[in-house]
Design a protein around this motif. Structure first.
Motif, PDB file in Angstrom:
ATOM      1  N   ALA A  23       0.817  -1.207   0.000  1.00 18.25           N
ATOM      2  CA  ALA A  23       0.000   0.000   0.000  1.00 18.25           C
ATOM      3  C   ALA A  23       0.855   1.262   0.000  1.00 18.25           C
ATOM      4  CB  ALA A  23      -0.930  -0.010   1.212  1.00 18.25           C
ATOM      5  N   GLY A  24       2.112   1.180   0.386  1.00 20.76           N
ATOM      6  CA  GLY A  24       2.981   2.345   0.415  1.00 20.76           C
ATOM      7  C   GLY A  24       2.808   3.130   1.698  1.00 20.76           C
ATOM      8  N   GLU A  25       3.501   4.267   1.760  1.00 23.75           N
ATOM      9  CA  GLU A  25       3.444   5.124   2.940  1.00 23.75           C
ATOM     10  C   GLU A  25       2.761   6.422   2.564  1.00 23.75           C
ATOM     11  OE1 GLU A  25       7.383   5.627   4.533  1.00 23.75           O
ATOM     12  OE2 GLU A  25       7.866   3.553   4.061  1.00 23.75           O
ATOM     13  N   LEU A  26       1.891   6.918   3.451  1.00 22.79           N
ATOM     14  CA  LEU A  26       1.150   8.139   3.156  1.00 22.79           C
ATOM     15  C   LEU A  26       0.929   8.958   4.417  1.00 22.79           C
ATOM     16  CD1 LEU A  26      -0.530   9.956   1.265  1.00 22.79           C
ATOM     17  CD2 LEU A  26      -2.476   8.456   1.731  1.00 22.79           C
ATOM     18  N   SER A  27       1.192  10.255   4.299  1.00 28.33           N
ATOM     19  CA  SER A  27       0.923  11.190   5.378  1.00 28.33           C
ATOM     20  C   SER A  27       0.381  12.475   4.756  1.00 28.33           C
ATOM     21  CB  SER A  27       2.211  11.479   6.153  1.00 28.33           C
ATOM     22  OG  SER A  27       1.995  12.528   7.072  1.00 28.33           O
ATOM     23  N   VAL A  28      -0.792  12.905   5.225  1.00 27.77           N
ATOM     24  CA  VAL A  28      -1.399  14.153   4.750  1.00 27.77           C
ATOM     25  C   VAL A  28      -1.739  15.000   5.966  1.00 27.77           C
ATOM     26  CG1 VAL A  28      -3.348  15.186   3.520  1.00 27.77           C
ATOM     27  CG2 VAL A  28      -2.365  13.035   2.696  1.00 27.77           C
ATOM     28  N   LYS A  29      -1.256  16.251   5.951  1.00 31.99           N
ATOM     29  CA  LYS A  29      -1.566  17.197   7.021  1.00 31.99           C
ATOM     30  C   LYS A  29      -2.008  18.499   6.378  1.00 31.99           C
ATOM     31  CE  LYS A  29       1.739  15.116  10.111  1.00 31.99           C
ATOM     32  NZ  LYS A  29       3.141  14.899  10.158  1.00 31.99           N
ATOM     33  N   ASN A  32      -4.133  25.824   8.302  1.00 33.55           N
ATOM     34  CA  ASN A  32      -3.953  27.235   7.940  1.00 33.55           C
ATOM     35  C   ASN A  32      -3.743  27.467   6.442  1.00 33.55           C
ATOM     36  OD1 ASN A  32      -4.093  27.910  10.711  1.00 33.55           O
ATOM     37  ND2 ASN A  32      -1.934  27.380  10.932  1.00 33.55           N
ATOM     38  N   GLY A  33      -4.467  26.713   5.601  1.00 35.04           N
ATOM     39  CA  GLY A  33      -4.379  26.910   4.157  1.00 35.04           C
ATOM     40  C   GLY A  33      -3.135  26.305   3.525  1.00 35.04           C
ATOM     41  N   ARG A  34      -2.393  25.513   4.291  1.00 34.65           N
ATOM     42  CA  ARG A  34      -1.178  24.893   3.787  1.00 34.65           C
ATOM     43  C   ARG A  34      -1.283  23.383   3.956  1.00 34.65           C
ATOM     44  NH1 ARG A  34       1.968  28.873   2.352  1.00 34.65           N
ATOM     45  NH2 ARG A  34       3.933  27.776   2.217  1.00 34.65           N
ATOM     46  N   ALA A  35      -0.617  22.659   3.072  1.00 33.90           N
ATOM     47  CA  ALA A  35      -0.707  21.202   3.090  1.00 33.90           C
ATOM     48  C   ALA A  35       0.678  20.570   3.042  1.00 33.90           C
ATOM     49  CB  ALA A  35      -1.526  20.717   1.903  1.00 33.90           C
ATOM     50  N   ALA A  52      -9.421  14.093   1.700  1.00 32.98           N
ATOM     51  CA  ALA A  52     -10.832  14.300   2.034  1.00 32.98           C
ATOM     52  C   ALA A  52     -11.082  14.048   3.519  1.00 32.98           C
ATOM     53  CB  ALA A  52     -11.717  13.391   1.185  1.00 32.98           C
ATOM     54  N   LYS A  53     -10.474  12.997   4.041  1.00 30.55           N
ATOM     55  CA  LYS A  53     -10.671  12.635   5.445  1.00 30.55           C
ATOM     56  C   LYS A  53     -10.014  13.656   6.376  1.00 30.55           C
ATOM     57  CE  LYS A  53      -8.426   9.275   7.613  1.00 30.55           C
ATOM     58  NZ  LYS A  53      -7.920   7.945   7.904  1.00 30.55           N
ATOM     59  N   VAL A  54      -8.759  13.961   6.128  1.00 31.97           N
ATOM     60  CA  VAL A  54      -8.002  14.866   6.994  1.00 31.97           C
ATOM     61  C   VAL A  54      -8.532  16.294   6.899  1.00 31.97           C
ATOM     62  CG1 VAL A  54      -5.723  15.930   7.325  1.00 31.97           C
ATOM     63  CG2 VAL A  54      -5.914  13.472   6.968  1.00 31.97           C
ATOM     64  N   GLY A  55      -8.844  16.732   5.679  1.00 34.46           N
ATOM     65  CA  GLY A  55      -9.268  18.112   5.471  1.00 34.46           C
ATOM     66  C   GLY A  55     -10.751  18.344   5.601  1.00 34.46           C
ATOM     67  N   ASP A  56     -11.513  17.268   5.869  1.00 33.23           N
ATOM     68  CA  ASP A  56     -12.969  17.366   5.941  1.00 33.23           C
ATOM     69  C   ASP A  56     -13.513  18.020   4.668  1.00 33.23           C
ATOM     70  OD1 ASP A  56     -15.490  17.021   7.037  1.00 33.23           O
ATOM     71  OD2 ASP A  56     -15.445  18.933   8.098  1.00 33.23           O
ATOM     72  N   THR A  57     -13.029  17.512   3.533  1.00 33.90           N
ATOM     73  CA  THR A  57     -13.374  18.053   2.220  1.00 33.90           C
ATOM     74  C   THR A  57     -14.125  17.005   1.419  1.00 33.90           C
ATOM     75  OG1 THR A  57     -11.344  19.354   2.228  1.00 33.90           O
ATOM     76  CG2 THR A  57     -12.392  19.022   0.099  1.00 33.90           C
ATOM     77  N   PRO A  99     -17.167  27.933   4.006  1.00 36.58           N
ATOM     78  CA  PRO A  99     -17.829  29.154   4.458  1.00 36.58           C
ATOM     79  C   PRO A  99     -17.182  29.783   5.696  1.00 36.58           C
ATOM     80  CG  PRO A  99     -19.422  27.371   4.219  1.00 36.58           C
ATOM     81  CD  PRO A  99     -18.071  26.805   3.966  1.00 36.58           C
ATOM     82  N   ALA A 100     -16.708  28.975   6.619  1.00 37.16           N
ATOM     83  CA  ALA A 100     -16.068  29.494   7.831  1.00 37.16           C
ATOM     84  C   ALA A 100     -14.803  28.684   8.085  1.00 37.16           C
ATOM     85  CB  ALA A 100     -17.006  29.360   9.022  1.00 37.16           C
ATOM     86  N   ASN A 101     -13.760  29.363   8.503  1.00 38.28           N
ATOM     87  CA  ASN A 101     -12.523  28.647   8.804  1.00 38.28           C
ATOM     88  C   ASN A 101     -12.747  27.690   9.962  1.00 38.28           C
ATOM     89  OD1 ASN A 101     -11.049  29.862   6.807  1.00 38.28           O
ATOM     90  ND2 ASN A 101     -10.243  31.474   8.117  1.00 38.28           N
ATOM     91  N   THR A 102     -12.339  26.456   9.754  1.00 42.48           N
ATOM     92  CA  THR A 102     -12.441  25.438  10.781  1.00 42.48           C
ATOM     93  C   THR A 102     -11.032  24.962  11.085  1.00 42.48           C
ATOM     94  OG1 THR A 102     -14.565  24.753   9.861  1.00 42.48           O
ATOM     95  CG2 THR A 102     -13.505  23.221  11.380  1.00 42.48           C
ATOM     96  N   ALA A 103     -10.645  24.992  12.331  1.00 41.59           N
ATOM     97  CA  ALA A 103      -9.298  24.593  12.718  1.00 41.59           C
ATOM     98  C   ALA A 103      -9.006  23.165  12.260  1.00 41.59           C
ATOM     99  CB  ALA A 103      -9.134  24.700  14.224  1.00 41.59           C
ATOM    100  N   GLY A 104      -7.876  22.980  11.593  1.00 39.14           N
ATOM    101  CA  GLY A 104      -7.458  21.652  11.156  1.00 39.14           C
ATOM    102  C   GLY A 104      -8.114  21.168   9.886  1.00 39.14           C
ATOM    103  N   ALA A 105      -9.019  21.943   9.323  1.00 40.26           N
ATOM    104  CA  ALA A 105      -9.698  21.531   8.095  1.00 40.26           C
ATOM    105  C   ALA A 105      -9.111  22.264   6.903  1.00 40.26           C
ATOM    106  CB  ALA A 105     -11.194  21.817   8.191  1.00 40.26           C
ATOM    107  N   SER A 106      -9.384  21.734   5.736  1.00 36.75           N
ATOM    108  CA  SER A 106      -8.964  22.378   4.496  1.00 36.75           C
ATOM    109  C   SER A 106      -9.712  23.693   4.325  1.00 36.75           C
ATOM    110  CB  SER A 106      -9.282  21.454   3.317  1.00 36.75           C
ATOM    111  OG  SER A 106      -9.117  22.123   2.090  1.00 36.75           O
ATOM    112  N   GLN A 107      -9.126  24.611   3.604  1.00 38.64           N
ATOM    113  CA  GLN A 107      -9.828  25.858   3.302  1.00 38.64           C
ATOM    114  C   GLN A 107     -10.907  25.636   2.246  1.00 38.64           C
ATOM    115  OE1 GLN A 107      -6.812  28.590   2.010  1.00 38.64           O
ATOM    116  NE2 GLN A 107      -6.613  27.674  -0.007  1.00 38.64           N
TER     117      GLN A 107
END
Length: 127
Positions: A23-29, A32-35, A52-57, A99-107
């Motif tokens: 499956a390989g290695e994967l890390s997504v963070k 603040n609008g940065r990935a 999608a999971k990490v950014g609630d997108t 619509p509103a900035n959510t801490a830890g979520a994607s913009q």
């Protein structure tokens, strides 16, 4: 019976290790609008699913994305730049801001990935 159970447990452990290695290695963070995306031999679809999971997108059309596993390292880049790199093989994409900035979520609340168009399989000829 005990030997059979131990053997089965051993086989399942080996299979689980092989599946994790393939499956390989994967890390997504995302913050603040940065990935930060670090992937080693991971299918693009899996990277997008983790985004999608990490950014609630909500990713619309991600099932259309194809390709071989990729290896890449994007560290603290703007989300837009990261999406440009990840979706460079797609026909295009549209983002909908959150619509509103959510801490830890994607913009971005939604990312809509455009379908790739293909020429018709056969061309019709006019008599």
């Amino acid at each position: 019976m005990r030997k059979q159970i131990l053997c089965l447990v051993g086989v399942l452990a080996i299979l689980g290790t092989a599946a994790a290695a393939s499956a390989g290695e994967l890390s997504v963070k995302i913050a603040n609008g940065r990935a930060t995306v670090i992937a080693k031999d991971v299918p693009l679809r899996q990277i997008l699913a983790e985004w999608a999971k990490v950014g609630d997108t909500k990713l619309v059309g991600a099932e259309r994305v194809t390709g071989a596993p990729v290896t890449l390292e994007l560290v603290d880049v703007p989300e837009k730049e990261a999406l440009d790199i990840l979706l460079r093989t797609a026909a295009g994409y549209i983002v909908a801001p959150r619509p509103a900035n959510t801490a830890g979520a994607s913009q971005y609340d939604r990312v809509i990935i455009m379908a790739t168009s293909r020429p018709p399989a056969a061309t019709a000829t006019m008599p």
